[in-house]
Enzyme design. Structure first.
Site, mmCIF file in Angstrom:
data_model
loop_
_atom_site.group_PDB
_atom_site.id
_atom_site.type_symbol
_atom_site.label_atom_id
_atom_site.label_comp_id
_atom_site.label_asym_id
_atom_site.label_seq_id
_atom_site.Cartn_x
_atom_site.Cartn_y
_atom_site.Cartn_z
ATOM 1 N N HIS A 122 0.847 -1.193 0.000
ATOM 2 C CA HIS A 122 0.000 0.000 0.000
ATOM 3 C C HIS A 122 0.881 1.241 0.000
ATOM 4 O O HIS A 122 1.815 1.343 0.795
ATOM 5 C CB HIS A 122 -0.907 0.013 1.230
ATOM 6 C CG HIS A 122 -1.962 -1.057 1.208
ATOM 7 N ND1 HIS A 122 -3.044 -1.008 0.359
ATOM 8 C CD2 HIS A 122 -2.091 -2.208 1.931
ATOM 9 C CE1 HIS A 122 -3.799 -2.085 0.557
ATOM 10 N NE2 HIS A 122 -3.246 -2.825 1.499
ATOM 11 N N CYS B 30 -0.604 1.909 -5.212
ATOM 12 C CA CYS B 30 -1.317 3.127 -5.590
ATOM 13 C C CYS B 30 -0.318 4.269 -5.789
ATOM 14 O O CYS B 30 0.630 4.411 -5.014
ATOM 15 C CB CYS B 30 -2.332 3.493 -4.512
ATOM 16 S SG CYS B 30 -3.629 2.260 -4.272
#
EC number: 2.6.1.-
Length: 395
Positions: A164, A206
């Site tokens: 992440h 991301c």
């Protein structure tokens, strides 16, 4: 007659002088080819594969990393040249409906965990500090070879990271993060210390493109699953497992790698096209301005495979052993075996020494209650002699 003789000698000398440049040119070409064979390109491959996420709902990040691990092993990079870092052990998680397995596809046909996976850093060992130490080589001397990146200036290194992240950072274990500046500085240290020849950086997270924006070291090619401001989406949901099995970008990259073999001529330009926005939903990015070679001339196996230097010869070499030499060596070995008396199992162990050993004298220590009793006796004598009224002179 003499004139003819002198004329023939002159022609021979002239022919020799004419052939000399061609001979020297051919010799120089051979030397150049040999020098290029031994000095051009890289001589070894390494891979650093990092999953930075914990907890069951991040199953896909572990599957991403293990899938890349399987692909590079299939293409020839051995475990001794792979540093595998997994922040969680999904194969042994109690929520796993199929223990000791990790699947990257919902058909459940391919177990990417396998039977011979070698995890070098696991669980809480996967930290920003350990990752940077692996890259820069600044690790304690007690660290085993399996946890070291023993690369040099002729090494091509693949670094794959998943987890992440956000704009300019990637989280480790949900407790710390590495920034794009720290990563860029680590790569610069590697270049200054001559720890790589060329480096391929791939990140699936991301806003992944933000992680290579600050790179400034030469010979680095970078790929990311998403641009700044975009999310990197998951793929392959499985009701039995209860989570997604992979991320979209890594899924299509691995689908592409499954068609690659060690002798493949597929180049890096083809890898840039494997996951268009129509499939990934996010917009994959790449950066090649720091890389000296044209990506069209860079083979996929330059990073995902293992280089093998071979020397071609036109001479015929007989591989059939000389029967006379083999027979004589066999007879010698047989004679040596006959001269040596077979040892019994009991004679192979120092049993007599073990039986007749004297017991080691133990250091004497007072029993636990002895000290407590001694203190109790001292206190009783003190109170009987002085009483409580003298306590104020002590404390």
């Amino acid at each position: 007659m003499v004139d003819i003789c002198f004329l023939s000698r002159g022609l021979t000398t002239l022919a020799g002088l004419l052939l000399l440049p061609f001979g020297s040119l051919a010799a120089s070409q051979i030397e150049d080819q040999a020098e290029q064979f031994f000095r051009s390109g890289h001589t070894n491959n390494w891979a650093v594969l990092v999953c930075t996420s914990r907890f069951w709902f991040n199953y896909r990040h572990v599957a991403n990393t293990l899938s890349v691990y399987r692909s590079v092993k299939r293409l020839g990079i051995p475990d001794s040249h792979i540093v595998l870092m997994l922040a969680d052990d999904m194969a042994c998680n109690p929520r796993n409906p199929k223990p000791a397995t990790v699947y990257s596809h919902k058909n459940m046909e391919l177990n990417v965990y396998g039977d011979d996976v070698e995890v070098d850093y696991r669980s809480y060992e996967v930290t920003v500090e350990n990752f940077l130490r692996v890259l820069t080589g600044r690790i304690p001397s007690s660290t085993p070879r399996s946890k070291r990146l023993l690369s040099d200036d002729r090494s091509n290194i693949l670094i794959y990271m998943t987890g992440h992240g956000g704009n300019g950072f990637l989280k480790f274990q949900d407790s710390e993060e590495i920034t794009n500046i720290e990563l860029a500085d680590a790569f610069e240290q590697m270049w200054q210390k001559r720890r790589y020849n060329e480096l391929l950086f791939i990140i699936d997270t991301c806003q992944g493109a933000s992680m290579y924006e600050r790179f400034y070291s030469p010979n680095i090619m970078a790929l990311a699953s998403s641009q700044v401001g975009e999310d990197s989406l998951s793929h392959q949901p499985d009701p039995a497992v209860g989570v997604h099995l992979m991320d979209r970008y890594t899924f299509y990259v691995l689908e592409f790698l499954e068609e690659i073999n060690p002798a493949s001529q597929t180049n890096m330009n083809d890898l840039f096209q494997v996951c268009p926005k129509s499939l990934c939903v996010s917009t994959p990015g790449h950066r090649t301005d720091l890389f000296q070679r044209d990506p069209k001339n860079v083979l996929i196996t330059d990073f995902f495979g293992s280089v093998r230097k071979v020397e071609i010869t036109t001479e015929t070499i007989s591989l059939q052993p000389d029967s006379g030499v083999v027979e004589s060596s066999y007879k010698k070995d047989q004679m040596v075996e006959e001269l040596m008396e077979p040892l019994k199992y009991a004679e192979q162990l120092p049993v007599a020494q073990i039986i007749h050993q004297k017991p080691k004298l133990k250091d004497w220590h007072p029993p636990g209650g002895f000290i407590l009793g001694l203190w109790a006796l001292i206190i009783m004598v003190f109170f009987k002699t002085y009483g409580i009224k003298h306590m104020k002179f002590i404390f």
